[in-house]
Design a protein around this motif. Structure first.
Motif, PDB file in Angstrom:
ATOM      1  N   THR A  62       0.831  -1.205   0.000  1.00 44.40           N
ATOM      2  CA  THR A  62       0.000   0.000   0.000  1.00 44.40           C
ATOM      3  C   THR A  62       0.865   1.254   0.000  1.00 44.40           C
ATOM      4  N   LEU A  63       1.974   1.223   0.737  1.00 44.16           N
ATOM      5  CA  LEU A  63       2.896   2.365   0.733  1.00 44.16           C
ATOM      6  C   LEU A  63       3.390   2.651  -0.687  1.00 44.16           C
ATOM      7  N   LEU A  64       3.770   1.615  -1.404  1.00 37.10           N
ATOM      8  CA  LEU A  64       4.265   1.805  -2.770  1.00 37.10           C
ATOM      9  C   LEU A  64       3.156   2.304  -3.697  1.00 37.10           C
ATOM     10  N   GLU A  65       1.928   1.832  -3.499  1.00 35.84           N
ATOM     11  CA  GLU A  65       0.798   2.338  -4.291  1.00 35.84           C
ATOM     12  C   GLU A  65       0.549   3.813  -3.974  1.00 35.84           C
ATOM     13  N   ASN A  66       0.673   4.183  -2.707  1.00 32.08           N
ATOM     14  CA  ASN A  66       0.461   5.577  -2.314  1.00 32.08           C
ATOM     15  C   ASN A  66       1.526   6.500  -2.898  1.00 32.08           C
ATOM     16  N   ILE A  67       2.722   5.993  -3.099  1.00 34.02           N
ATOM     17  CA  ILE A  67       3.771   6.799  -3.734  1.00 34.02           C
ATOM     18  C   ILE A  67       3.332   7.191  -5.139  1.00 34.02           C
ATOM     19  N   SER A  68       2.788   6.230  -5.863  1.00 29.02           N
ATOM     20  CA  SER A  68       2.295   6.531  -7.223  1.00 29.02           C
ATOM     21  C   SER A  68       1.170   7.558  -7.172  1.00 29.02           C
ATOM     22  N   ARG A  69       0.276   7.428  -6.208  1.00 26.39           N
ATOM     23  CA  ARG A  69      -0.825   8.389  -6.074  1.00 26.39           C
ATOM     24  C   ARG A  69      -0.299   9.780  -5.739  1.00 26.39           C
ATOM     25  N   GLU A  70       0.663   9.843  -4.825  1.00 29.10           N
ATOM     26  CA  GLU A  70       1.253  11.140  -4.447  1.00 29.10           C
ATOM     27  C   GLU A  70       1.905  11.803  -5.652  1.00 29.10           C
ATOM     28  N   GLN A  71       2.559  11.019  -6.488  1.00 29.75           N
ATOM     29  CA  GLN A  71       3.192  11.582  -7.671  1.00 29.75           C
ATOM     30  C   GLN A  71       2.162  12.116  -8.658  1.00 29.75           C
ATOM     31  N   ASN A  72       0.940  11.608  -8.575  1.00 28.66           N
ATOM     32  CA  ASN A  72      -0.146  12.099  -9.424  1.00 28.66           C
ATOM     33  C   ASN A  72      -0.972  13.185  -8.748  1.00 28.66           C
ATOM     34  N   GLY A  73      -0.491  13.683  -7.614  1.00 27.78           N
ATOM     35  CA  GLY A  73      -1.144  14.806  -6.950  1.00 27.78           C
ATOM     36  C   GLY A  73      -2.227  14.443  -5.952  1.00 27.78           C
ATOM     37  N   ILE A  74      -2.388  13.179  -5.630  1.00 30.12           N
ATOM     38  CA  ILE A  74      -3.408  12.751  -4.661  1.00 30.12           C
ATOM     39  C   ILE A  74      -2.729  12.565  -3.311  1.00 30.12           C
ATOM     40  N   SER A  75      -3.130  13.330  -2.329  1.00 29.58           N
ATOM     41  CA  SER A  75      -2.540  13.246  -1.000  1.00 29.58           C
ATOM     42  C   SER A  75      -3.038  12.008  -0.269  1.00 29.58           C
ATOM     43  N   CYS A  76      -2.110  11.206   0.230  1.00 33.38           N
ATOM     44  CA  CYS A  76      -2.458   9.939   0.895  1.00 33.38           C
ATOM     45  C   CYS A  76      -1.947   9.868   2.327  1.00 33.38           C
ATOM     46  N   GLY A  77      -1.475  10.979   2.872  1.00 33.82           N
ATOM     47  CA  GLY A  77      -0.907  10.986   4.223  1.00 33.82           C
ATOM     48  C   GLY A  77      -1.866  10.496   5.287  1.00 33.82           C
ATOM     49  N   GLU A  78      -3.094  11.008   5.273  1.00 32.85           N
ATOM     50  CA  GLU A  78      -4.074  10.605   6.291  1.00 32.85           C
ATOM     51  C   GLU A  78      -4.426   9.119   6.167  1.00 32.85           C
ATOM     52  N   VAL A  79      -4.543   8.625   4.940  1.00 29.59           N
ATOM     53  CA  VAL A  79      -4.841   7.216   4.701  1.00 29.59           C
ATOM     54  C   VAL A  79      -3.701   6.354   5.238  1.00 29.59           C
ATOM     55  N   LEU A  80      -2.470   6.782   4.992  1.00 25.59           N
ATOM     56  CA  LEU A  80      -1.297   6.064   5.479  1.00 25.59           C
ATOM     57  C   LEU A  80      -1.326   5.937   6.996  1.00 25.59           C
ATOM     58  N   PHE A  81      -1.572   7.045   7.681  1.00 28.85           N
ATOM     59  CA  PHE A  81      -1.545   7.017   9.137  1.00 28.85           C
ATOM     60  C   PHE A  81      -2.712   6.224   9.716  1.00 28.85           C
ATOM     61  N   ALA A  82      -3.846   6.241   9.065  1.00 28.99           N
ATOM     62  CA  ALA A  82      -4.980   5.427   9.520  1.00 28.99           C
ATOM     63  C   ALA A  82      -4.648   3.939   9.382  1.00 28.99           C
ATOM     64  N   ALA A  83      -4.071   3.546   8.247  1.00 28.35           N
ATOM     65  CA  ALA A  83      -3.691   2.137   8.035  1.00 28.35           C
ATOM     66  C   ALA A  83      -2.601   1.719   9.015  1.00 28.35           C
ATOM     67  N   LEU A  84      -1.658   2.602   9.271  1.00 26.62           N
ATOM     68  CA  LEU A  84      -0.574   2.292  10.200  1.00 26.62           C
ATOM     69  C   LEU A  84      -1.098   2.160  11.630  1.00 26.62           C
ATOM     70  N   ALA A  85      -2.017   3.035  12.023  1.00 28.50           N
ATOM     71  CA  ALA A  85      -2.612   2.945  13.366  1.00 28.50           C
ATOM     72  C   ALA A  85      -3.396   1.643  13.520  1.00 28.50           C
ATOM     73  N   ASP A  86      -4.126   1.238  12.472  1.00 25.56           N
ATOM     74  CA  ASP A  86      -4.850  -0.039  12.512  1.00 25.56           C
ATOM     75  C   ASP A  86      -3.887  -1.209  12.661  1.00 25.56           C
ATOM     76  N   LEU A  87      -2.816  -1.189  11.884  1.00 26.90           N
ATOM     77  CA  LEU A  87      -1.834  -2.260  11.932  1.00 26.90           C
ATOM     78  C   LEU A  87      -1.175  -2.347  13.308  1.00 26.90           C
ATOM     79  N   CYS A  88      -0.818  -1.187  13.860  1.00 28.89           N
ATOM     80  CA  CYS A  88      -0.174  -1.174  15.176  1.00 28.89           C
ATOM     81  C   CYS A  88      -1.154  -1.514  16.291  1.00 28.89           C
ATOM     82  N   GLY A  89      -2.433  -1.227  16.079  1.00 32.53           N
ATOM     83  CA  GLY A  89      -3.441  -1.606  17.060  1.00 32.53           C
ATOM     84  C   GLY A  89      -3.690  -3.109  17.067  1.00 32.53           C
ATOM     85  N   LYS A  90      -3.518  -3.722  15.930  1.00 28.83           N
ATOM     86  CA  LYS A  90      -3.753  -5.159  15.792  1.00 28.83           C
ATOM     87  C   LYS A  90      -2.558  -5.982  16.277  1.00 28.83           C
TER      88      LYS A  90
END
Length: 181
Positions: free
Chosen positions: A43-71
């Motif tokens: 997902t991180l690598l997919e978000n890099i492609s999105r960021e390069q196309n101008g789509i901000s994915c920072g909040e999505v990244l931190f939500a996924a990371l918080a879920d992963l760390c919570g689990k």
């Protein structure tokens, strides 16, 4: 969010997992946790492609990371979660060579797909951790200024590929040869 930070988070996770290998048999829950973490890295690598196309994915990244760390208990990501606001607004500059960066990102995507396959279908712990060994220095070539670890020494694209090649056996060199040139 700057794409260099995505690579830093990926590098941090791969390095921690590579060093955390214990034994030759899978422990209870280890495969499931690693499968979820590899999915997060993809997902991180997919978000890099999105960021390069101008789509901000920072909040999505931190939500996924918080879920992963919570689990799962993943202490290596705590520093990332603690500095969320600072990282989202970070102005560190990632200077890239578009062709080299694309080539390395494709190589990392291929390695993660293969790790996922060895984890799911073959249940081959040795091969999964060998792939992590090959992968662990590749994100370091993409950092730029390392905000999460200011003492880290950046490496070149060529050095990252040479290290990856050194961690491979002959069969892997043949399989991934197109990425190593």
């Amino acid at each position: 969010m700057n794409i260099g930070l995505y690579y830093q988070i990926l590098g941090m996770g791969v390095l921690y997992e590579k060093a955390g290998r214990r034994g030759t048999w899978w422990r209870i829950g280890e495969r499931k946790r690693l499968k979820d973490e590899i999915w997060f890295w993809q997902t991180l690598l997919e978000n890099i492609s999105r960021e390069q196309n101008g789509i901000s994915c920072g909040e999505v990244l931190f939500a996924a990371l918080a879920d992963l760390c919570g689990k799962y208990r993943l202490p290596h990501y705590k520093r990332v979660l603690d500095n969320k606001e600072e990282l989202i607004n970070c102005s560190c500059i990632f200077e890239r060579d578009g062709e080299e960066e694309s080539k390395l990102r494709n190589f990392m995507e291929c390695l993660l797909r293969d790790a996922q396959e060895y984890l799911d279908k073959h249940r081959d712990k040795e091969m999964v951790y060998r792939i992590l060994m090959v992968l662990h220095n590749l994100p370091r070539a993409m950092y730029g200024k390392n905000v999460l670890n200011p003492n880290a020494i950046p490496i070149s694209y060529r050095m990252a590929l040479e290290y990856a090649k050194g961690c491979m056996d002959e069969e892997m060199r043949e399989k991934y040869g197109k990425y190593l040139v």
